[in-house]
Enzyme design. Structure first.
Site, PDB file in Angstrom:
ATOM      1  N   ASP A   1      -2.514  -9.342   8.691  1.00 39.73           N
ATOM      2  CA  ASP A   1      -2.045  -9.595  10.057  1.00 39.73           C
ATOM      3  C   ASP A   1      -2.918 -10.659  10.727  1.00 39.73           C
ATOM      4  OD1 ASP A   1      -0.070  -7.778   9.794  1.00 39.73           O
ATOM      5  OD2 ASP A   1      -0.912  -6.277  11.158  1.00 39.73           O
TER       6      ASP A   1
ATOM      7  N   THR B   1       5.822   0.797  -6.528  1.00 41.82           N
ATOM      8  CA  THR B   1       6.402  -0.328  -7.257  1.00 41.82           C
ATOM      9  C   THR B   1       5.534  -1.581  -7.166  1.00 41.82           C
ATOM     10  OG1 THR B   1       7.654  -0.903  -5.306  1.00 41.82           O
ATOM     11  CG2 THR B   1       8.772   0.462  -6.949  1.00 41.82           C
TER      12      THR B   1
ATOM     13  N   ASP C   1      -6.758  -5.411   9.917  1.00 39.72           N
ATOM     14  CA  ASP C   1      -5.736  -5.732   8.918  1.00 39.72           C
ATOM     15  C   ASP C   1      -5.836  -7.215   8.567  1.00 39.72           C
ATOM     16  OD1 ASP C   1      -3.213  -6.588   7.739  1.00 39.72           O
ATOM     17  OD2 ASP C   1      -2.485  -4.580   8.242  1.00 39.72           O
TER      18      ASP C   1
ATOM     19  N   ARG D   1       0.834  -1.207   0.000  1.00 40.23           N
ATOM     20  CA  ARG D   1       0.000   0.000   0.000  1.00 40.23           C
ATOM     21  C   ARG D   1       0.856   1.239   0.000  1.00 40.23           C
ATOM     22  NH1 ARG D   1      -4.633   0.662   4.424  1.00 40.23           N
ATOM     23  NH2 ARG D   1      -5.994   1.523   2.852  1.00 40.23           N
TER      24      ARG D   1
HETATM   25  C1  PRP Z   1      -3.705  -4.517   2.062  1.00 35.59           C
HETATM   26  C2  PRP Z   1      -4.697  -5.365   1.279  1.00 35.59           C
HETATM   27  C3  PRP Z   1      -4.705  -4.737  -0.078  1.00 35.59           C
HETATM   28  C4  PRP Z   1      -4.501  -3.287   0.255  1.00 35.59           C
HETATM   29  C5  PRP Z   1      -5.802  -2.576   0.130  1.00 35.59           C
HETATM   30  O1  PRP Z   1      -2.409  -4.878   1.753  1.00 35.59           O
HETATM   31  O2  PRP Z   1      -4.385  -6.733   1.230  1.00 35.59           O
HETATM   32  O3  PRP Z   1      -3.692  -5.217  -0.929  1.00 35.59           O
HETATM   33  O4  PRP Z   1      -4.026  -3.216   1.605  1.00 35.59           O
HETATM   34  O5  PRP Z   1      -5.620  -1.209   0.340  1.00 35.59           O
HETATM   35  P1  PRP Z   1      -5.754  -0.145  -0.835  1.00 35.59           P
HETATM   36  O6  PRP Z   1      -7.012  -0.479  -1.570  1.00 35.59           O
HETATM   37  O7  PRP Z   1      -5.825   1.171  -0.116  1.00 35.59           O
HETATM   38  O8  PRP Z   1      -4.539  -0.266  -1.705  1.00 35.59           O
HETATM   39  P2  PRP Z   1      -1.120  -4.336   2.521  1.00 35.59           P
HETATM   40  O9  PRP Z   1      -0.323  -3.439   1.618  1.00 35.59           O
HETATM   41  O10 PRP Z   1      -1.526  -3.784   3.852  1.00 35.59           O
HETATM   42  O11 PRP Z   1      -0.225  -5.600   2.688  1.00 35.59           O
HETATM   43  P3  PRP Z   1      -0.524  -7.061   3.257  1.00 35.59           P
HETATM   44  O12 PRP Z   1      -1.252  -7.776   2.177  1.00 35.59           O
HETATM   45  O13 PRP Z   1       0.843  -7.586   3.466  1.00 35.59           O
HETATM   46  O14 PRP Z   1      -1.313  -6.958   4.532  1.00 35.59           O
HETATM   47  N1  URA Z   2      -6.046  -3.466   4.295  1.00 32.54           N
HETATM   48  C1  URA Z   2      -6.562  -4.168   5.330  1.00 32.54           C
HETATM   49  O1  URA Z   2      -6.088  -5.265   5.663  1.00 32.54           O
HETATM   50  N2  URA Z   2      -7.625  -3.634   5.980  1.00 32.54           N
HETATM   51  C2  URA Z   2      -8.170  -2.448   5.655  1.00 32.54           C
HETATM   52  O2  URA Z   2      -9.156  -2.035   6.282  1.00 32.54           O
HETATM   53  C3  URA Z   2      -7.602  -1.732   4.583  1.00 32.54           C
HETATM   54  C4  URA Z   2      -6.541  -2.267   3.921  1.00 32.54           C
END
Ligand code: PRP
Ligand code: URA
Length: 230
Positions: free
Chosen positions: A224, A132, A221, A128
């Site tokens: 997590d 990249t 999250d 997020r």
């Molecule tokens: C989380 C989720 C999405 C993203 C969504 O990933 O799995 O990929 O956030 O948010 P957005 O629509 O604002 O881009 P994160 O980057 O937190 O990584 P993770 O998958 O390792 O938890």
């Molecule tokens: N990614 C998550 O895992 N939770 C949210 O609410 C937004 C982005």
């Protein structure tokens, strides 16, 4: 009231009034049933253990994959049954593959494998708020329908980046199906205003994003809770 199944969603104002808005035509929301409501309640609950979070998320993911497969085209296929009779049936028109957005999207790979034996799966590493993306995709991806996997659609930044990577790899937009567990209206708007030919299949469209860009009421999250929390 369960109008999400009719392609509608609700937005709750701060005064808890319900404001209905139609979802874009290329967004499909799982039908609101007692089962889906109960599964989503389990995974939203902050007191749900990691084991239960995984179990109930996997259940919703399986429903998402099954619904997603309903939106792939088929062609007629006539077969002969063991009774010697012909049956005019169908088969999927083309090959498919999955592409997960790491890390949370990887949680959806097993659900896809359970429905599509030996399916090819690629990955795109996107964090997020970072520009990249590191993709590892099947070499013939442009000839496949792509099931893009990410459980959370918040601002839409990650999904948009992933879709751009697929397009750069010559996947036609109308062959992309984005499978998503929980979406914010902001993310839906961001993705669909940029891409009108792909389809999004989601389990629920929530109220909004909070100041930290988390989906509310949301589930926290996802990565997590699925991969690391106790
Ligand atoms: C989380 C989720 C999405 C993203 C969504 O990933 O799995 O990929 O956030 O948010 P957005 O629509 O604002 O881009 P994160 O980057 O937190 O990584 P993770 O998958 O390792 O938890
Ligand atoms: N990614 C998550 O895992 N939770 C949210 O609410 C937004 C982005």
């Amino acid at each position: 009231m369960r109008l999400q199944s009719l392609n509608y969603s609700f937005r709750h104002s701060s005064h808890f009034e319900l404001i209905m808005f139609p979802l874009p035509a290329n967004v499909i929301c799982l039908p609101r049933t007692n089962q889906i409501d109960a599964l989503l309640t389990m995974i939203r609950d902050k007191n749900t253990t990691r084991g239960d979070f995984i179990f109930y998320s996997d259940r919703v993911i399986r429903l998402l994959v099954e619904e997603g497969l309903n939106h792939l085209p088929v062609v007629e296929k006539t077969i002969v049954t063991p009774t010697g009779n012909e049956f005019k049936g169908v088969q999927f028109k083309g090959k498919i593959c999955g592409v997960s957005i790491m890390r949370a999207g990887e949680a959806m790979e097993q659900g896809l494998r359970e429905c599509c034996r030996s399916v090819r799966i690629g990955k795109i590493l996107i964090q997020r708020d970072e520009e990249t993306a590191q993709p590892k995709l099947p070499p013939d991806i442009k000839d496949r329908y792509v099931l893009l996997l990410d459980p959370m659609l918040a601002t839409g930044g990650s999904a948009i980046k992933a879709i751009e990577v697929l397009l750069e790899n010559d996947v036609p937009e109308d062959k992309i199906l984005f499978l998503n567990l929980l979406a914010a209206p902001e993310g839906i708007n961001a993705v669909t205003s940029k891409f009108s030919k792909l389809k999004i299949v989601t389990a629920f469209v929530d109220q909004a994003l909070n100041e930290k860009k988390y989906i509310v009421p949301g589930l926290g999250d996802f990565g997590d809770r699925y991969f690391t929390s106790p």
